[in-house]
Design an enzyme around this catalytic site. Structure first.
Site, mmCIF file in Angstrom:
data_model
loop_
_atom_site.group_PDB
_atom_site.id
_atom_site.type_symbol
_atom_site.label_atom_id
_atom_site.label_comp_id
_atom_site.label_asym_id
_atom_site.label_seq_id
_atom_site.Cartn_x
_atom_site.Cartn_y
_atom_site.Cartn_z
ATOM 1 N N GLU A 33 0.333 -50.140 -39.499
ATOM 2 C CA GLU A 33 -0.899 -50.493 -38.803
ATOM 3 C C GLU A 33 -1.357 -49.284 -37.999
ATOM 4 O O GLU A 33 -0.587 -48.690 -37.252
ATOM 5 C CB GLU A 33 -0.642 -51.688 -37.885
ATOM 6 C CG GLU A 33 -1.851 -52.129 -37.109
ATOM 7 C CD GLU A 33 -1.613 -53.407 -36.329
ATOM 8 O OE1 GLU A 33 -2.311 -53.610 -35.317
ATOM 9 O OE2 GLU A 33 -0.741 -54.200 -36.727
ATOM 10 N N LYS A 78 -6.206 -55.965 -38.899
ATOM 11 C CA LYS A 78 -5.291 -54.962 -39.456
ATOM 12 C C LYS A 78 -3.837 -55.418 -39.435
ATOM 13 O O LYS A 78 -3.064 -55.070 -40.330
ATOM 14 C CB LYS A 78 -5.441 -53.627 -38.735
ATOM 15 C CG LYS A 78 -5.307 -53.643 -37.224
ATOM 16 C CD LYS A 78 -5.583 -52.258 -36.658
ATOM 17 C CE LYS A 78 -5.601 -52.282 -35.125
ATOM 18 N NZ LYS A 78 -6.800 -52.968 -34.595
ATOM 19 N N THR A 79 -3.436 -56.205 -38.439
ATOM 20 C CA THR A 79 -2.049 -56.676 -38.396
ATOM 21 C C THR A 79 -1.748 -57.575 -39.591
ATOM 22 O O THR A 79 -0.741 -57.402 -40.294
ATOM 23 C CB THR A 79 -1.775 -57.437 -37.086
ATOM 24 O OG1 THR A 79 -1.981 -56.560 -35.973
ATOM 25 C CG2 THR A 79 -0.351 -57.965 -37.048
#
Length: 456
Positions: free
Chosen positions: A161, A117-118
């Site tokens: 995020e 996700k980052t």
């Protein structure tokens, strides 16, 4: 007192990745920001330079003028400042509630998933920045194009995020979302994999306009069948967006993204691995559905220059390459190892891996999954478990992982210390030309590769 009526925000644990990003946003939005942490860091120094008042360590004397208190899941109920704030009846908000407040007046793009996700958040932000829409960005790492982990933009979008670790990502008012995968992660909170899946399904359902979901994750693909607001992505044409003509190189990849609507986009991505290529497809699918021009998608992804601690090249000296990666869950480790092994082979060198397990609770959750994780390593060093302040009720150690690795004992060593300075001197003398050193873990192992003196 709510956030709208407060002039001051106090962050307990302000140096945390997610917390420091929110503190930056609050400063840019005109709030007086204070905070505390155990020790200073790059993040706290940057906030202090921007006007935040930060004290070390935690102490109830750090709280003044009745601020709104913001905490993360890492702050225990026994924290002195938290107990003091409760005794005063101050408003206490979770980190996700503060993020939700920023998202309520913007078009929120939330990126969730147990892994990736980052990087995906940063890719979406990079494309939107290239398109000139000036998005706000809050990410769980140091994004090179942002110059930190947060940017306060003037545009319509906020790209964030979404942290699933304590279920608080369900508080976010997402207009759009991406889910990269689900895994048996954070079982201390969810109890089992089914609990993880239920939370992610609810996250997708909470998304108001559309959600982009990775179909390569079997559990995700099954849960979004017949969901009209969901578009899928992956590596085959059974999905709404997919990658073809894939060429994986050392630190880059070339591929073509196609869609059911007939769109064809040829792309260059300057970060390695099939897992990152999939993250790129997710970013393309999101931005295409937002109406971003194809040329901006192509340029925005080509200009994406990575996130610190995500297969980050930290040294390249005397023909020795040092790469640092945040991977600590077995799924992440396997994906990173594939990229690193391929890189070492392309250089005709050996792959030396130093792994630092992260948190006793995490190790307990996935202990049986470490088998086969380090395939491709010519030599593996395993450091003591990084506790991150946790207790160790099961008396776990790195030796428990070693026993499950099914690895040739001649090519593995368990370290009895995480004195990176001392170990770095030994390690530097062992590395040879063309070798790749990969440091793995979410703890302080990141300092090892940066401390090495490869000039001798």
């Amino acid at each position: 007192m709510g956030i709208d009526n407060s002039k001051k925000i106090h962050f307990i644990g302000i140096g945390g990745t997610g917390m420091s990003g929110l503190a930056h946003m609050c400063l840019k939005d005109g709030f007086c920001v204070s905070g505390s942490d155990l020790r200073s860091s790059k993040a706290t120094n940057r906030l202090s330079d921007s006007g935040a008042i930060i004290n070390f360590p935690h102490n109830k004397g750090n709280i003044s003028d009745e601020p709104v208190i913001v905490i993360s899941s890492a702050i225990p109920e026994s924290n002195e400042e938290l107990k003091f704030a409760k005794s005063l009846g101050l408003t206490i908000k979770k980190r996700a509630e503060m993020l939700a407040w920023f998202m309520k007046d913007k078009s929120g793009i939330s990126i969730a998933g147990c892994h990736g996700k980052t990087t995906t958040t940063t890719m979406v932000s990079s494309i939107l920045t290239q398109a000139g829409v000036d998005p706000s960005t809050i990410v769980g790492g140091e994004a090179n194009h942002v110059g930190g982990n947060a940017k306060y933009g003037k545009g319509e979008y906020i790209v964030a995020e979404a942290d699933e670790s304590d279920g608080s990502f369900l508080l976010l008012p997402s207009k759009y979302s991406i889910v990269t995968n689900v895994d048996n992660d954070h079982l201390d909170y969810y109890k089992n994999f089914e609990g993880v899946c239920r939370a992610f399904f609810q996250f997708i359902q909470n998304t108001r306009d559309f959600s982009i979901v990775c179909g390569e994750s079997e559990a995700l693909y099954e849960m979004v069948q017949n969901q009209e607001h969901v578009k899928t992505y992956g590596l085959s044409d059974k999905f709404d967006y997919w990658a073809e003509d894939i060429k994986l190189k050392g630190f880059s990849s070339e591929f073509t993204v196609k869609s059911k609507t007939g769109k064809i986009i040829k792309l260059l991505l300057n970060t390695p691995g099939l897992h990152n290529l999939l993250n790129g497809v997710a970013a393309v699918a999101m931005c295409d559905n937002l109406g971003i021009a194809q040329k901006d998608i192509e340029l925005g992804l080509a200009k994406f220059c990575g996130v610190q601690r995500r297969f980050e090249k930290v040294q390249d000296a005397n023909e020795i390459l040092v790469v640092d990666d945040y991977a600590h869950h077995p799924t992440e480790i396997k994906a990173t190892m594939k990229s690193a092994s391929s890189l070492a082979k392309s250089r005709n060198g050996k792959l030396i891996v130093v792994f630092q397990p992260h948190r006793y609770s995490r190790v307990a959750e996935v202990l049986e999954d470490y088998k086969g994780c380090f395939e491709g390593a010519d030599f593996l060093y395993m450091a003591p478990i990084y506790s991150s302040g946790e207790l160790n009720p099961l008396n776990l150690s790195t030796w428990d992982i070693y026993k499950r690795c099914d690895y040739d004992p001649k090519n593995i060593m368990v370290l009895d210390s995480d004195d990176w300075s001392a170990f770095g001197k030994k390690l530097a003398g062992e590395l040879k030309a063309n070798d790749v050193l990969l440091t793995l873990g979410a703890g302080d192992i990141t300092y090892l590769g940066r401390l090495l003196d490869l000039t001798k």
